[in-house]
Design a protein around this motif. Structure first.
Motif, PDB file in Angstrom:
ATOM      1  N   ARG A 170      -0.355  18.179  -2.150  1.00  0.00           N
ATOM      2  CA  ARG A 170      -1.962  17.584  -2.403  1.00  0.00           C
ATOM      3  C   ARG A 170      -2.883  17.990  -1.433  1.00  0.00           C
ATOM      4  O   ARG A 170      -3.943  18.401  -1.799  1.00  0.00           O
ATOM      5  CB  ARG A 170      -1.860  15.998  -2.601  1.00  0.00           C
ATOM      6  CG  ARG A 170      -1.178  15.441  -3.872  1.00  0.00           C
ATOM      7  CD  ARG A 170      -1.535  14.097  -3.969  1.00  0.00           C
ATOM      8  NE  ARG A 170      -0.932  13.351  -2.982  1.00  0.00           N
ATOM      9  CZ  ARG A 170       0.224  12.673  -3.139  1.00  0.00           C
ATOM     10  NH1 ARG A 170       1.347  12.964  -4.026  1.00  0.00           N
ATOM     11  NH2 ARG A 170       0.771  11.936  -1.799  1.00  0.00           N
TER      12      ARG A 170
ATOM     13  N   SER B 190      10.984  -0.058  -0.258  1.00  0.00           N
ATOM     14  CA  SER B 190      10.608   1.209   0.483  1.00  0.00           C
ATOM     15  C   SER B 190      11.485   1.919   1.213  1.00  0.00           C
ATOM     16  O   SER B 190      11.669   3.214   1.210  1.00  0.00           O
ATOM     17  CB  SER B 190       9.630   0.666   1.377  1.00  0.00           C
ATOM     18  OG  SER B 190       8.500   0.113   0.772  1.00  0.00           O
TER      19      SER B 190
ATOM     20  N   ALA C  56       0.697  -1.224   0.035  1.00  0.00           N
ATOM     21  CA  ALA C  56       0.170  -0.059  -0.032  1.00  0.00           C
ATOM     22  C   ALA C  56       0.760   1.134   0.114  1.00  0.00           C
ATOM     23  O   ALA C  56       0.624   2.382  -0.688  1.00  0.00           O
ATOM     24  CB  ALA C  56      -0.904  -0.105   1.128  1.00  0.00           C
ATOM     25  N   ILE C  57       1.921   1.317   0.534  1.00  0.00           N
ATOM     26  CA  ILE C  57       2.781   2.537   0.498  1.00  0.00           C
ATOM     27  C   ILE C  57       3.339   2.680  -0.697  1.00  0.00           C
ATOM     28  O   ILE C  57       3.427   3.590  -1.201  1.00  0.00           O
ATOM     29  CB  ILE C  57       3.929   2.180   1.700  1.00  0.00           C
ATOM     30  CG1 ILE C  57       3.463   2.243   3.140  1.00  0.00           C
ATOM     31  CG2 ILE C  57       5.014   2.883   1.638  1.00  0.00           C
ATOM     32  CD1 ILE C  57       4.377   1.824   4.236  1.00  0.00           C
TER      33      ILE C  57
ATOM     34  N   LYS D 156       2.111   1.643  -3.572  1.00  0.00           N
ATOM     35  CA  LYS D 156       1.200   2.314  -4.453  1.00  0.00           C
ATOM     36  C   LYS D 156       0.647   3.574  -3.962  1.00  0.00           C
ATOM     37  O   LYS D 156       0.310   4.295  -4.993  1.00  0.00           O
ATOM     38  CB  LYS D 156      -0.144   1.123  -4.350  1.00  0.00           C
ATOM     39  CG  LYS D 156       0.182  -0.036  -5.039  1.00  0.00           C
ATOM     40  CD  LYS D 156      -0.913  -1.164  -4.808  1.00  0.00           C
ATOM     41  CE  LYS D 156      -0.519  -2.563  -5.661  1.00  0.00           C
ATOM     42  NZ  LYS D 156      -1.976  -3.330  -5.324  1.00  0.00           N
ATOM     43  N   GLY D 157       0.751   4.021  -2.869  1.00  0.00           N
ATOM     44  CA  GLY D 157       0.568   5.162  -2.390  1.00  0.00           C
ATOM     45  C   GLY D 157       1.444   6.440  -2.880  1.00  0.00           C
ATOM     46  O   GLY D 157       1.167   7.371  -3.184  1.00  0.00           O
ATOM     47  N   CYS D 158       2.481   5.818  -3.092  1.00  0.00           N
ATOM     48  CA  CYS D 158       3.718   6.846  -3.632  1.00  0.00           C
ATOM     49  C   CYS D 158       3.450   6.840  -5.301  1.00  0.00           C
ATOM     50  O   CYS D 158       4.303   7.593  -5.869  1.00  0.00           O
ATOM     51  CB  CYS D 158       4.987   6.297  -3.230  1.00  0.00           C
ATOM     52  SG  CYS D 158       5.298   6.540  -1.587  1.00  0.00           S
TER      53      CYS D 158
ATOM     54  N   GLN E  90       3.079   1.857  -8.818  1.00  0.00           N
ATOM     55  CA  GLN E  90       2.471   0.665  -8.891  1.00  0.00           C
ATOM     56  C   GLN E  90       3.386  -0.464  -9.857  1.00  0.00           C
ATOM     57  O   GLN E  90       3.182  -1.639  -9.596  1.00  0.00           O
ATOM     58  CB  GLN E  90       1.190   0.449  -9.401  1.00  0.00           C
ATOM     59  CG  GLN E  90       0.100   1.338  -8.574  1.00  0.00           C
ATOM     60  CD  GLN E  90       0.099   2.860  -8.833  1.00  0.00           C
ATOM     61  OE1 GLN E  90       1.336   3.459  -9.095  1.00  0.00           O
ATOM     62  NE2 GLN E  90      -1.048   3.535  -8.352  1.00  0.00           N
TER      63      GLN E  90
ATOM     64  N   ALA F  66       2.749  15.043  -0.570  1.00  0.00           N
ATOM     65  CA  ALA F  66       1.653  14.701   0.179  1.00  0.00           C
ATOM     66  C   ALA F  66       1.262  16.021   0.617  1.00  0.00           C
ATOM     67  O   ALA F  66      -0.141  16.226   0.728  1.00  0.00           O
ATOM     68  CB  ALA F  66       1.809  13.710   1.302  1.00  0.00           C
TER      69      ALA F  66
ATOM     70  N   GLU G 171       8.470  12.614  -0.763  1.00  0.00           N
ATOM     71  CA  GLU G 171       7.003  11.870  -0.685  1.00  0.00           C
ATOM     72  C   GLU G 171       6.156  12.772   0.278  1.00  0.00           C
ATOM     73  O   GLU G 171       4.982  13.235   0.180  1.00  0.00           O
ATOM     74  CB  GLU G 171       6.836  10.640  -0.321  1.00  0.00           C
ATOM     75  CG  GLU G 171       7.543   9.515  -1.424  1.00  0.00           C
ATOM     76  CD  GLU G 171       6.862   9.930  -2.612  1.00  0.00           C
ATOM     77  OE1 GLU G 171       5.626  10.178  -2.714  1.00  0.00           O
ATOM     78  OE2 GLU G 171       7.383   9.427  -3.776  1.00  0.00           O
TER      79      GLU G 171
END
Length: 144
Positions: free
Chosen positions: A124, A108, A37-38, A40-42, A45, A121, A117
Motif C-alpha cells: 500500500r 491479535s 485499532a490494530i 481494524k487497521g488490518c 472490523q 502495508a 500484514e
C-alpha cells in the motif's frame, strides 16, 4: 480525591472504594483501544462485534448487574466492605473491559499473520508513493 468534590463522608468512602477498580479499568481500556485499532487497521472490523457482545453483554453487564443489585439486596450501597453496590457495578464493568482486552489480544496474537500484514502495508505504501509521483508529473507537465 473524592473529598475535593463533596463533604458527604458516606459518598467519599464509597467513591474511594471504586478508585482502585477504576485504575485497573483504565489500564485494560487503554490497551483494548490500541488492540481494537490494530484489528481494524488490518481490515477485520467484523471480528470486533462478537468480541464486544461477549465481553460486555454476556459477561460484563450481567456480572455488574448481579454485583450491584442482586448481591446488595436491591440497593446501590452496602453497609459492609463486600464487593457489591456501586463497587460491584464498577467491578463488573472492569471485568468486562478486561475480557474485551483479553479476547482482542488472543485474536491479535493468534489469528493475524503479521508477515502478511507487513507485506500488505508495504505494498500500500509503494502504491501511494507511485500515485504521488504521478500527480507531480501531471501537475508539472501542464496537463489539464
Amino acid at each position: 480525591f473524592p473529598s475535593f468534590f463533596t463533604s458527604d463522608a458516606a459518598l467519599i468512602e464509597m467513591t474511594s472504594r471504586t478508585i482502585p477498580l477504576l485504575s485497573i479499568y483504565v489500564v485494560g481500556d487503554g490497551i483494548q483501544v490500541a488492540l481494537n485499532a490494530i484489528v481494524k487497521g488490518c481490515g477485520r472490523q467484523i471480528v470486533t462485534v462478537p468480541i464486544v457482545i461477549c465481553a460486555y453483554w454476556v459477561i460484563g453487564l450481567p456480572l455488574a448487574w448481579f454485583l450491584a443489585f442482586v448481591k446488595s439486596g436491591g440497593t446501590t450501597e452496602c453497609d459492609d466492605q463486600s464487593f457489591c453496590g456501586v463497587v460491584g457495578l464498577v467491578g463488573g464493568m472492569t471485568i468486562g473491559t478486561w475480557v474485551h482486552f483479553g479476547l482482542l489480544a488472543i485474536y491479535s496474537l493468534r489469528m493475524i499473520d503479521w508477515h502478511l500484514e507487513a507485506k500488505l502495508a508495504k505494498d500500500r505504501l509503494n502504491l501511494e508513493r507511485g500515485k504521488s509521483k504521478t500527480q507531480v508529473i501531471i501537475n508539472n507537465g501542464d496537463i489539464g
